[in-house]
Motif scaffolding. Structure first.
Motif, mmCIF file in Angstrom:
data_model
loop_
_atom_site.group_PDB
_atom_site.id
_atom_site.type_symbol
_atom_site.label_atom_id
_atom_site.label_comp_id
_atom_site.label_asym_id
_atom_site.label_seq_id
_atom_site.Cartn_x
_atom_site.Cartn_y
_atom_site.Cartn_z
ATOM 1 N N VAL A 154 48.887 42.869 40.856
ATOM 2 C CA VAL A 154 48.046 41.870 40.177
ATOM 3 C C VAL A 154 48.090 40.542 40.929
ATOM 4 O O VAL A 154 47.070 39.867 41.080
ATOM 5 C CB VAL A 154 48.499 41.686 38.714
ATOM 6 N N VAL A 155 49.287 40.164 41.407
ATOM 7 C CA VAL A 155 49.431 38.912 42.147
ATOM 8 C C VAL A 155 48.611 38.942 43.433
ATOM 9 O O VAL A 155 48.030 37.930 43.839
ATOM 10 C CB VAL A 155 50.923 38.662 42.475
ATOM 11 N N TYR A 156 48.532 40.121 44.059
ATOM 12 C CA TYR A 156 47.823 40.228 45.339
ATOM 13 C C TYR A 156 46.310 40.315 45.182
ATOM 14 O O TYR A 156 45.576 40.068 46.150
ATOM 15 C CB TYR A 156 48.330 41.458 46.103
ATOM 16 N N VAL A 157 45.841 40.661 43.988
ATOM 17 C CA VAL A 157 44.396 40.816 43.764
ATOM 18 C C VAL A 157 43.606 39.549 44.139
ATOM 19 O O VAL A 157 42.555 39.655 44.793
ATOM 20 C CB VAL A 157 44.110 41.239 42.305
ATOM 21 N N PRO A 158 44.041 38.326 43.749
ATOM 22 C CA PRO A 158 43.282 37.134 44.166
ATOM 23 C C PRO A 158 43.168 36.994 45.678
ATOM 24 O O PRO A 158 42.125 36.565 46.189
ATOM 25 C CB PRO A 158 44.087 35.973 43.562
ATOM 26 N N TYR A 159 44.226 37.366 46.395
ATOM 27 C CA TYR A 159 44.173 37.298 47.857
ATOM 28 C C TYR A 159 43.184 38.326 48.405
ATOM 29 O O TYR A 159 42.448 38.041 49.362
ATOM 30 C CB TYR A 159 45.569 37.542 48.440
ATOM 31 N N ALA A 160 43.175 39.526 47.794
ATOM 32 C CA ALA A 160 42.219 40.549 48.215
ATOM 33 C C ALA A 160 40.787 40.086 47.953
ATOM 34 O O ALA A 160 39.882 40.328 48.757
ATOM 35 C CB ALA A 160 42.502 41.859 47.476
ATOM 36 N N ALA A 161 40.590 39.416 46.811
ATOM 37 C CA ALA A 161 39.259 38.887 46.494
ATOM 38 C C ALA A 161 38.837 37.831 47.505
ATOM 39 O O ALA A 161 37.675 37.779 47.924
ATOM 40 C CB ALA A 161 39.258 38.304 45.081
ATOM 41 N N MET A 162 39.784 36.975 47.922
ATOM 42 C CA MET A 162 39.460 35.954 48.917
ATOM 43 C C MET A 162 39.158 36.578 50.280
ATOM 44 O O MET A 162 38.334 36.072 51.036
ATOM 45 C CB MET A 162 40.609 34.942 49.032
ATOM 46 N N MET A 163 39.837 37.694 50.595
ATOM 47 C CA MET A 163 39.526 38.417 51.833
ATOM 48 C C MET A 163 38.095 38.944 51.801
ATOM 49 O O MET A 163 37.370 38.888 52.802
ATOM 50 C CB MET A 163 40.507 39.571 52.030
ATOM 51 N N PHE A 164 37.703 39.471 50.635
ATOM 52 C CA PHE A 164 36.336 39.962 50.479
ATOM 53 C C PHE A 164 35.335 38.813 50.637
ATOM 54 O O PHE A 164 34.318 38.944 51.326
ATOM 55 C CB PHE A 164 36.182 40.623 49.107
#
Length: 297
Positions: A104-114
């Motif tokens: 869950v913590v990494y999801v925002p970073y994945a969204a920013m990568m997208f």
């Protein structure tokens, strides 16, 4: 139950050991090499490569322009608070809760990568138009910064905002031309735009026939435009699909953790823990794939 407890304890000890080792390595690297970036630019933090990469990600995704106060250190604080907040709903799943909370913590970073991939695609699409417009204004201005300032209103977002923001910082602060151009390249995250910046920095420092270099850059850009557009489109679509599936998976697991009967089976049986942990590992792998796809796009 004894074997299950032993397995969970061993895995927890392994995670704690790995975390401690990573922290020690990070401290060693920080002592070995200090990163210094200008406070007025995009790369505004002094610290490790991790902080630098987060700063660059914030800039390339466009989050930095909308939330100027959100830098790498603040993002790390947000991540810690998010981990503490989300581990509570997953607490009934036992050791697997650590994996789900980390995901869950990494999801925002994945969204920013997208978001970074989408912005990079837009910059690639605007690159040839940017070069043509810049060449015209450079012939008039005879100065790289002035030509960039005049070019900005005639190109599309997000490249327009990147150029305007950094030119503004250059005019209002003591930032050098080299630093201004470097910040533009770091924020844009485009390989072709990086080539332009490298030639511009060399011209600003040593002089030379910049128009000839611009012509060569345009020829290269025309050849690569079609291939790069297809590659970026595939990266953005793939990242979006994986990210949506991960979010759905996490929401389902959060819903399952609220059911006492299912939680009892998952938490108190080896099979249940194996299923929960393997599912969490698959989520982590999906997040890793998003990072890998966007880093190679």
């Amino acid at each position: 139950m004894i074997y299950l407890t032993f397995l969970e304890s061993a895995l927890l000890a392994l995670v704690i050991y790995a975390a401690a080792l990573s922290i020690e390595r990070l401290k060693f690297k920080k002592r070995l090499s200090k990163w210094q970036f200008k406070k007025t630019g995009v790369l505004s933090e002094k610290g490790s490569r991790l902080l630098r990469s987060i700063d660059v990600l914030l800039a390339r995704s466009g989050v930095k322009s909308k939330l100027p106060f959100l830098d790498a250190k603040n993002m790390m604080i947000v991540s810690v608070l998010l981990f503490v907040a989300v581990i509570y709903p997953f607490r009934r799943l036992g050791f697997a809760a650590l994996f789900y909370a980390s995901s869950v913590v990494y999801v925002p970073y994945a969204a920013m990568m997208f978001m970074s991939t989408v912005n990079a695609k837009k910059i690639k699409e605007a690159y040839l138009s940017f070069l043509t417009t810049f060449m015209g204004f450079y012939n008039i201005e005879g100065n790289i910064i002035n030509a960039l300032k005049s070019t900005a209103p005639y190109i599309s977002e997000p490249l327009r905002s990147i150029i305007k923001r950094n030119v503004f910082l250059y005019e209002k602060t003591q930032m050098s031309v080299d630093e201004c151009l470097e910040n533009m390249a770091a924020e844009a995250g485009s390989r072709e735009f990086r080539k332009f910046i490298n030639f511009a920095k060399m011209n600003a420092k040593y002089g030379g026939n910049f128009n000839k270099a611009l012509m060569k850059l345009r020829e290269q850009g025309e050849k690569l435009f079609s291939l790069e557009s297809i590659k970026s489109a595939n990266a953005s679509v793939g990242s979006m699909i994986i990210l949506v599936m991960i979010v759905i998976n996490l929401l389902l697991m959060m819903n399952i953790s609220a059911d006492p009967d299912i939680v009892y089976i998952v938490k108190n049986t080896i099979t249940g823990q194996a299923i929960a942990i393997s599912n969490a590992v698959s989520i982590v792998f999906g997040l890793y794939m998003i990072k890998n796809i966007n880093s190679s796009a």
